[in-house]
Structures are given as C-alpha cells and as structure tokens.
Design a protein around this motif. Structure first.
Motif, PDB file in Angstrom:
ATOM      1  N   VAL A   1      37.231  46.556  35.572  1.00 47.52           N
ATOM      2  CA  VAL A   1      35.802  46.767  35.357  1.00 47.52           C
ATOM      3  C   VAL A   1      35.543  48.257  35.406  1.00 47.52           C
ATOM      4  N   GLU A   2      34.893  48.772  34.365  1.00 46.51           N
ATOM      5  CA  GLU A   2      34.684  50.206  34.203  1.00 46.51           C
ATOM      6  C   GLU A   2      33.200  50.562  34.308  1.00 46.51           C
ATOM      7  N   PRO A   3      32.745  50.972  35.490  1.00 47.05           N
ATOM      8  CA  PRO A   3      31.376  51.471  35.594  1.00 47.05           C
ATOM      9  C   PRO A   3      31.281  52.907  35.077  1.00 47.05           C
ATOM     10  N   ALA A   4      30.077  53.278  34.668  1.00 42.90           N
ATOM     11  CA  ALA A   4      29.764  54.698  34.455  1.00 42.90           C
ATOM     12  C   ALA A   4      29.072  55.172  35.730  1.00 42.90           C
ATOM     13  N   ALA A   5      28.067  56.020  35.630  1.00 42.39           N
ATOM     14  CA  ALA A   5      27.381  56.512  36.828  1.00 42.39           C
ATOM     15  C   ALA A   5      26.666  55.366  37.532  1.00 42.39           C
ATOM     16  N   VAL A   6      26.913  55.253  38.826  1.00 42.92           N
ATOM     17  CA  VAL A   6      26.279  54.225  39.656  1.00 42.92           C
ATOM     18  C   VAL A   6      25.665  54.916  40.860  1.00 42.92           C
ATOM     19  N   GLY A   7      24.425  54.559  41.170  1.00 45.49           N
ATOM     20  CA  GLY A   7      23.755  55.146  42.319  1.00 45.49           C
ATOM     21  C   GLY A   7      24.305  54.584  43.614  1.00 45.49           C
ATOM     22  N   SER A   8      25.158  55.331  44.287  1.00 44.14           N
ATOM     23  CA  SER A   8      25.789  54.867  45.519  1.00 44.14           C
ATOM     24  C   SER A   8      26.234  56.068  46.332  1.00 44.14           C
ATOM     25  N   ALA A   9      26.915  55.800  47.436  1.00 43.76           N
ATOM     26  CA  ALA A   9      27.424  56.885  48.283  1.00 43.76           C
ATOM     27  C   ALA A   9      28.721  57.470  47.749  1.00 43.76           C
ATOM     28  N   PHE A  10      29.205  56.983  46.601  1.00 45.66           N
ATOM     29  CA  PHE A  10      30.491  57.420  46.080  1.00 45.66           C
ATOM     30  C   PHE A  10      30.530  58.927  45.873  1.00 45.66           C
ATOM     31  N   VAL A  11      29.478  59.482  45.266  1.00 41.23           N
ATOM     32  CA  VAL A  11      29.468  60.911  44.968  1.00 41.23           C
ATOM     33  C   VAL A  11      29.510  61.735  46.247  1.00 41.23           C
TER      34      VAL A  11
ATOM     35  N   GLY B   1      27.101  42.782  39.482  1.00 49.96           N
ATOM     36  CA  GLY B   1      26.905  41.556  38.712  1.00 49.96           C
ATOM     37  C   GLY B   1      27.997  41.348  37.675  1.00 49.96           C
ATOM     38  N   VAL B   2      28.463  42.437  37.072  1.00 43.18           N
ATOM     39  CA  VAL B   2      29.538  42.337  36.084  1.00 43.18           C
ATOM     40  C   VAL B   2      30.860  41.999  36.777  1.00 43.18           C
ATOM     41  N   ILE B   3      31.087  42.578  37.948  1.00 45.97           N
ATOM     42  CA  ILE B   3      32.309  42.274  38.695  1.00 45.97           C
ATOM     43  C   ILE B   3      32.349  40.803  39.079  1.00 45.97           C
ATOM     44  N   VAL B   4      31.237  40.291  39.569  1.00 48.00           N
ATOM     45  CA  VAL B   4      31.165  38.870  39.926  1.00 48.00           C
ATOM     46  C   VAL B   4      31.397  37.996  38.690  1.00 48.00           C
ATOM     47  N   GLU B   5      30.826  38.401  37.567  1.00 49.01           N
ATOM     48  CA  GLU B   5      31.065  37.642  36.336  1.00 49.01           C
ATOM     49  C   GLU B   5      32.534  37.651  35.957  1.00 49.01           C
ATOM     50  N   ALA B   6      33.158  38.807  36.047  1.00 51.30           N
ATOM     51  CA  ALA B   6      34.584  38.902  35.718  1.00 51.30           C
ATOM     52  C   ALA B   6      35.426  38.025  36.626  1.00 51.30           C
ATOM     53  N   ALA B   7      35.000  37.866  37.874  1.00 46.05           N
ATOM     54  CA  ALA B   7      35.759  37.090  38.850  1.00 46.05           C
ATOM     55  C   ALA B   7      35.519  35.590  38.747  1.00 46.05           C
ATOM     56  N   THR B   8      34.436  35.193  38.085  1.00 47.33           N
ATOM     57  CA  THR B   8      34.056  33.776  38.104  1.00 47.33           C
ATOM     58  C   THR B   8      33.907  33.135  36.732  1.00 47.33           C
ATOM     59  N   THR B   9      33.857  33.911  35.673  1.00 51.49           N
ATOM     60  CA  THR B   9      33.580  33.363  34.352  1.00 51.49           C
ATOM     61  C   THR B   9      34.651  32.380  33.898  1.00 51.49           C
ATOM     62  N   SER B  10      34.234  31.425  33.092  1.00 52.77           N
ATOM     63  CA  SER B  10      35.186  30.493  32.483  1.00 52.77           C
ATOM     64  C   SER B  10      35.798  31.070  31.212  1.00 52.77           C
ATOM     65  N   ALA B  11      35.331  32.253  30.812  1.00 55.87           N
ATOM     66  CA  ALA B  11      35.875  32.924  29.631  1.00 55.87           C
ATOM     67  C   ALA B  11      36.288  34.344  30.016  1.00 55.87           C
ATOM     68  N   PRO B  12      37.328  34.484  30.818  1.00 50.17           N
ATOM     69  CA  PRO B  12      37.712  35.815  31.301  1.00 50.17           C
ATOM     70  C   PRO B  12      38.270  36.696  30.197  1.00 50.17           C
ATOM     71  N   ARG B  13      38.181  37.982  30.412  1.00 56.16           N
ATOM     72  CA  ARG B  13      38.805  38.952  29.522  1.00 56.16           C
ATOM     73  C   ARG B  13      39.352  40.088  30.358  1.00 56.16           C
ATOM     74  N   PHE B  14      40.106  40.968  29.729  1.00 48.94           N
ATOM     75  CA  PHE B  14      40.751  42.026  30.492  1.00 48.94           C
ATOM     76  C   PHE B  14      39.791  43.149  30.852  1.00 48.94           C
ATOM     77  N   ARG B  15      39.057  43.658  29.893  1.00 52.11           N
ATOM     78  CA  ARG B  15      38.288  44.892  30.105  1.00 52.11           C
ATOM     79  C   ARG B  15      36.791  44.607  30.069  1.00 52.11           C
ATOM     80  N   TRP B  16      36.089  45.102  31.072  1.00 56.56           N
ATOM     81  CA  TRP B  16      34.642  44.960  31.172  1.00 56.56           C
ATOM     82  C   TRP B  16      34.018  46.332  31.416  1.00 56.56           C
ATOM     83  N   GLN B  17      32.868  46.585  30.796  1.00 57.49           N
ATOM     84  CA  GLN B  17      32.046  47.727  31.163  1.00 57.49           C
ATOM     85  C   GLN B  17      30.769  47.193  31.814  1.00 57.49           C
ATOM     86  N   THR B  18      30.150  48.001  32.680  1.00 54.06           N
ATOM     87  CA  THR B  18      29.038  47.483  33.474  1.00 54.06           C
ATOM     88  C   THR B  18      27.656  47.849  32.930  1.00 54.06           C
TER      89      THR B  18
END
Length: 273
Positions: free
Chosen positions: A174-184, A225-242
């Motif tokens: 899962v590839e996020p771009a800028a996310v508002g968090s304590a990461f920076v 939400g995208v991470i949860v979808e990637a972990a639970t979807t019935s149609a998984p794929r390799f690469r996700w963007q958020t």
C-alpha cells in the motif's frame, strides 16, 4: 475470529488500521515500541466500540519479533506498518544512517513476514500487507535512504507475491502519499534543515515543497481504510494507492498501477499451477 498483527500503531495510519481491522471483525494485536504510548489507540478503539490487544515490539529486535509470533500462533493478517523517514542527500548520510533505514523499513519487514509465512502456508491462506510509500515507486530528493529502503521492500514483496500465492497467501503493498500524522516529526535528520552547507538552498526548496504537500495531506483514517480493504477484500491485488494524489505520483514511475501486469508475467515463470 481471524487474528491480525499490525505494527507501528501508537499514532497515525497504524492506529487507524488497528481500529479498522477490529471493526471489520478481527482480533487485532497492535504493536508499538513503548506500550505506555497506547492511550490514543485504546481511546480510539473504545470510541469505535471495539477492543485491541497492545503488545510491545521494536520491529528491529529479531528475538522479540520471533517471540511474539510464536506466542500468537496462527496469524491470518500481517500489516507491516512500522517505519521511519530520513532526510538527507547521499553525501550527508553515513553508513549508520543508511543501515538504520534498512533496519526499520526493509529488514524488519522481511523478518516479520518470514516469521508468519510458515503458519500461513500450512493454513493455505493469509494476507500480508506492507505499507510502503509513493517513495517506493518514485525516488525523491533528500529522501535517498528512505526511498532506497522502500524500493527494496517493494522489490521483495513483488518477488515474493507469486510464490506465496501458490500456497494461498496474498501479498500486497500500500503506497500512501502525504498523510497527516506524526511520521514527519519522527524523520531522522530533520536538523539538517538548519545546516549551512552547499546543499542548504536545495534542501530549503525541497522542504518548502514538502510542507505544501503535507498541508493538503490525506487523513490517517483515509489511508487506513485502503489498508483494511487490502487486508479483507475478496478481490485482492498487489499494489494499492491510498489517494488520488498517490495514484498520480506513483504513476510517474508505474504504468502497472495495480501490479497485475508484472505478477501475471512473473507467475508464469513458476510453471503451470
């Protein structure tokens, strides 16, 4: 109830992912280096009407990682979320700085993934979701060590995916771009912004651009939400963007946005199923 192990959950994306997976019906074991920082996670879980189990884990500690996986037994979902940024161009980075990025963003991910694979393989099912970054697809100035580690972990997961799939285990990134968090705030080398050296004007321009990007950052909940979808979807794929911004930015390097073109080809290298 499936068990999900999520790393790096004290704030931001990891916190929201842990709560999201619990809401989706998983038993969630949420790890962080210092469980004394669990108040925000526990409050968010309570507000959502769910429970999460907090476990201490420094993902760079090989023995602790092995002990935790052994204690938990069957793990149905692994979310490799823990990570750290780095600021500096190569000339400013010593070997220790390069190694630190590999330790957290690559080697720790590889280790935990390797630890859960035997159980998933024996069960014939499992989901491994690794949070990388658009920086795993597009190299960025002054993110040399960070992007290198994220490129490495994306290569690892893309190589692993077709082999793991033969045993019923789905591997995604899962590839996020800028996310508002304590990461920076936790980026290693942020003090370089004040350095008086030949790179200072370039770094200042980069930081100005980055500040603008984070001013319009995606929420941690949106990315989770995208991470949860990637972990639970019935149609998984390799690469996700958020987000749309992540799609556009990753698209600078990637024409194969969902990863299917590469995996369909490399899967054929393994012979007929």
């Amino acid at each position: 109830m499936p068990t999900a192990l999520v790393t790096g959950t004290s704030t931001g994306i990891g916190l929201a992912t842990a709560v999201g997976l619990a809401t989706a019906g998983h038993r969630v074991v949420a790890t962080m280096r210092d469980p004394r920082r669990a108040d925000a996670l526990l409050a968010a879980a309570e507000a959502a009407g769910v429970e999460v189990e907090v476990a201490a884990l420094d993902v760079t500690d090989a023995a602790a990682s092995a002990e935790l996986v052994a204690r938990l037994g069957t793990i149905d979902v692994l979310v490799n979320n823990a990570g750290q940024g780095s600021l500096g161009t190569l000339e400013q980075l010593d070997d220790a700085a390069l190694q630190a990025q590999l330790d957290v963003n690559y080697l720790a991910v590889a280790r935990l993934t390797r630890l859960v694979l035997p159980g998933m393989r024996a069960a014939g099912s499992g989901r491994i979701v690794t949070v990388t970054s658009v920086g795993g697809a597009v190299g960025q100035p002054f993110a040399d060590a960070y992007c290198a580690a994220k490129f490495a972990v994306e290569g690892l997961m893309q190589s692993l995916a077709p082999v793991a799939a033969r045993f019923g285990v789905t591997v995604s990134i899962v590839e996020p771009a800028a996310v508002g968090s304590a990461f920076v705030a936790n980026v290693a080398g942020r003090d370089r912004a004040a350095s008086d050296d030949p790179y200072a004007p370039l770094l200042a321009a980069y930081l100005e651009r980055t500040s603008a990007a984070f001013a319009a950052a995606q929420t941690p909940e949106g990315a989770a939400g995208v991470i949860v979808e990637a972990a639970t979807t019935s149609a998984p794929r390799f690469r996700w963007q958020t987000s749309d911004a992540a799609v556009a930015f990753a698209g600078l390097s990637l024409a194969d946005l969902d990863g299917s073109r590469v995996l369909n080809q490399t899967a054929g290298w393994l012979g007929t199923p």
